[in-house]
Design an enzyme around this catalytic site. Structure first.
Site, mmCIF file in Angstrom:
data_model
loop_
_atom_site.group_PDB
_atom_site.id
_atom_site.type_symbol
_atom_site.label_atom_id
_atom_site.label_comp_id
_atom_site.label_asym_id
_atom_site.label_seq_id
_atom_site.Cartn_x
_atom_site.Cartn_y
_atom_site.Cartn_z
ATOM 1 N N ARG A 1 0.857 -1.196 0.000
ATOM 2 C CA ARG A 1 0.000 0.000 0.000
ATOM 3 C C ARG A 1 0.882 1.230 0.000
ATOM 4 O O ARG A 1 1.755 1.371 0.859
ATOM 5 C CB ARG A 1 -0.842 0.050 1.279
ATOM 6 C CG ARG A 1 -1.929 -0.935 1.333
ATOM 7 C CD ARG A 1 -2.984 -0.552 2.336
ATOM 8 N NE ARG A 1 -2.490 -0.104 3.640
ATOM 9 C CZ ARG A 1 -3.282 0.257 4.627
ATOM 10 N NH1 ARG A 1 -4.591 0.258 4.466
ATOM 11 N NH2 ARG A 1 -2.789 0.629 5.787
ATOM 12 N N THR B 1 -1.354 7.395 -0.377
ATOM 13 C CA THR B 1 -2.652 7.259 -1.057
ATOM 14 C C THR B 1 -3.422 6.022 -0.590
ATOM 15 O O THR B 1 -4.618 5.905 -0.854
ATOM 16 C CB THR B 1 -2.443 7.112 -2.573
ATOM 17 O OG1 THR B 1 -1.740 5.883 -2.805
ATOM 18 C CG2 THR B 1 -1.623 8.271 -3.142
ATOM 19 N N ASP C 1 0.647 -3.618 12.271
ATOM 20 C CA ASP C 1 1.125 -3.939 10.918
ATOM 21 C C ASP C 1 1.469 -5.422 10.841
ATOM 22 O O ASP C 1 2.434 -5.894 11.454
ATOM 23 C CB ASP C 1 2.363 -3.079 10.602
ATOM 24 C CG ASP C 1 2.777 -3.226 9.151
ATOM 25 O OD1 ASP C 1 2.830 -2.216 8.441
ATOM 26 O OD2 ASP C 1 3.058 -4.375 8.722
ATOM 27 N N ASP D 1 5.061 -6.392 9.541
ATOM 28 C CA ASP D 1 6.118 -6.082 10.516
ATOM 29 C C ASP D 1 6.080 -7.045 11.693
ATOM 30 O O ASP D 1 7.121 -7.493 12.179
ATOM 31 C CB ASP D 1 5.960 -4.645 11.029
ATOM 32 C CG ASP D 1 6.421 -3.626 10.002
ATOM 33 O OD1 ASP D 1 7.099 -4.021 9.029
ATOM 34 O OD2 ASP D 1 6.107 -2.432 10.169
HETATM 35 C C1 PRP Z 1 -0.948 -4.904 4.463
HETATM 36 C C2 PRP Z 1 -1.727 -6.196 4.577
HETATM 37 C C3 PRP Z 1 -2.576 -6.163 3.325
HETATM 38 C C4 PRP Z 1 -2.859 -4.704 3.152
HETATM 39 C C5 PRP Z 1 -4.266 -4.448 3.599
HETATM 40 O O1 PRP Z 1 0.110 -5.044 3.583
HETATM 41 O O2 PRP Z 1 -0.917 -7.336 4.679
HETATM 42 O O3 PRP Z 1 -1.927 -6.683 2.188
HETATM 43 O O4 PRP Z 1 -1.932 -3.992 3.984
HETATM 44 O O5 PRP Z 1 -4.613 -3.135 3.385
HETATM 45 P P1 PRP Z 1 -5.737 -2.684 2.339
HETATM 46 O O6 PRP Z 1 -6.907 -3.566 2.562
HETATM 47 O O7 PRP Z 1 -6.005 -1.259 2.754
HETATM 48 O O8 PRP Z 1 -5.170 -2.769 0.977
HETATM 49 P P2 PRP Z 1 1.193 -3.873 3.327
HETATM 50 O O9 PRP Z 1 0.737 -3.000 2.197
HETATM 51 O O10 PRP Z 1 1.498 -3.180 4.621
HETATM 52 O O11 PRP Z 1 2.430 -4.645 2.768
HETATM 53 P P3 PRP Z 1 3.376 -5.722 3.503
HETATM 54 O O12 PRP Z 1 2.549 -6.973 3.757
HETATM 55 O O13 PRP Z 1 4.440 -5.939 2.485
HETATM 56 O O14 PRP Z 1 3.884 -5.126 4.781
HETATM 57 N N1 URA Z 2 -2.281 -3.469 7.003
HETATM 58 C C1 URA Z 2 -1.879 -3.923 8.206
HETATM 59 O O1 URA Z 2 -0.872 -4.638 8.297
HETATM 60 N N2 URA Z 2 -2.587 -3.584 9.289
HETATM 61 C C2 URA Z 2 -3.684 -2.816 9.226
HETATM 62 O O2 URA Z 2 -4.316 -2.542 10.261
HETATM 63 C C3 URA Z 2 -4.084 -2.352 7.962
HETATM 64 C C4 URA Z 2 -3.370 -2.703 6.856
#
Ligand code: PRP
Ligand code: URA
Length: 209
Positions: free
Chosen positions: A104, A108, A200, A203
């Site tokens: 994400r 945005t 997160d 993380d």
């Molecule tokens: C997180 C999570 C989803 C997304 C959800 O990933 O694992 O993929 O956010 O958010 P959304 O429904 O608003 O799209 P992130 O983008 O943080 O990436 P990562 O798993 O690589 O940390």
């Molecule tokens: N992605 C995450 O990892 N946690 C949230 O709460 C939303 C998006």
């Protein structure tokens, strides 16, 4: 219209409480996500087709059932979806695993695709797309769109925690997709994080910040 199932099984709810807890460290977090994925997969697969075969027991021949060869694919949304894959493979070891890489944009909140690798026989497989979090829904909508573009027809989505906004967005974009959730939370905050959520997911799984 696809269904939305929120799991109320006590084991799933208990483990999810520990997953949410800020004091749960990376090792335990990873183990719990794995366990919850297994428990959810057990129920999600209840509609797999069966066929009857003859099997010789030490006593007689039994008419008994086996899975009738349905091809399955698991697709984690990178990164955090990876934490759910092994838990599902414990029950469905013959499933193939595809990957869709999305992150994400922090400003945005729009999903940016950076990687897609799926099994070659996409059109013949039923898919379970997995990600611990369904927040705005952007990532799930994009990942499923990516699969459909490549020929996937039968897709389920499975996550640990969803926000109502994400469920609505996903239902509207992909009304044919069944959504399976361990907990439906209250809302999103101004940064697009699920409240109360778990923070997160990537993380916490991988120990990054
Ligand atoms: C997180 C999570 C989803 C997304 C959800 O990933 O694992 O993929 O956010 O958010 P959304 O429904 O608003 O799209 P992130 O983008 O943080 O990436 P990562 O798993 O690589 O940390
Ligand atoms: N992605 C995450 O990892 N946690 C949230 O709460 C939303 C998006």
């Amino acid at each position: 219209m696809g269904k939305v199932v929120v799991f109320d099984h006590p084991l799933i709810q208990h483990k999810l409480t520990h997953i949410r807890d800020i004091d749960t460290g990376t090792k335990e977090f990873r183990e719990l996500v794995d366990e919850v994925a297994t428990l959810m997969a057990f129920d999600i697969t209840r509609d797999l087709p069966l066929e009857e075969i003859d099997v010789k027991t030490p006593v007689a021949t039994a008419k008994s059932k086996v899975l009738s060869g349905k091809k399955l694919g698991i697709v984690p949304i990178l990164r955090a979806g990876i934490g759910m894959v092994d838990g599902i493979l414990k029950l469905i070891p013959a499933a193939k695993v595809g990957h869709v890489g999305l992150y994400r944009d922090p400003e945005t909140l729009q999903p940016i695709e950076y990687y897609v690798k799926l099994p070659t026989d996409v059109e013949e497989r039923d898919f379970i797309v997995v990600d611990p979090m369904l927040a705005t829904g952007g990532s799930a909508v994009e990942a499923i769109h990516s699969l459909k573009k490549r020929g996937a027809k039968n897709i389920k989505f499975m996550c640990l925690i969803a926000a109502p906004e994400g469920v609505d967005t996903l239902k509207e974009a992909h009304p044919d997709v069944d959504i399976f959730i361990a907990a439906l939370d209250e809302k999103l905050n101004e940064k697009g994080y699920i409240v109360p959520g778990l923070g997160d997911a990537g993380d916490r799984l991988f120990g990054t910040k």
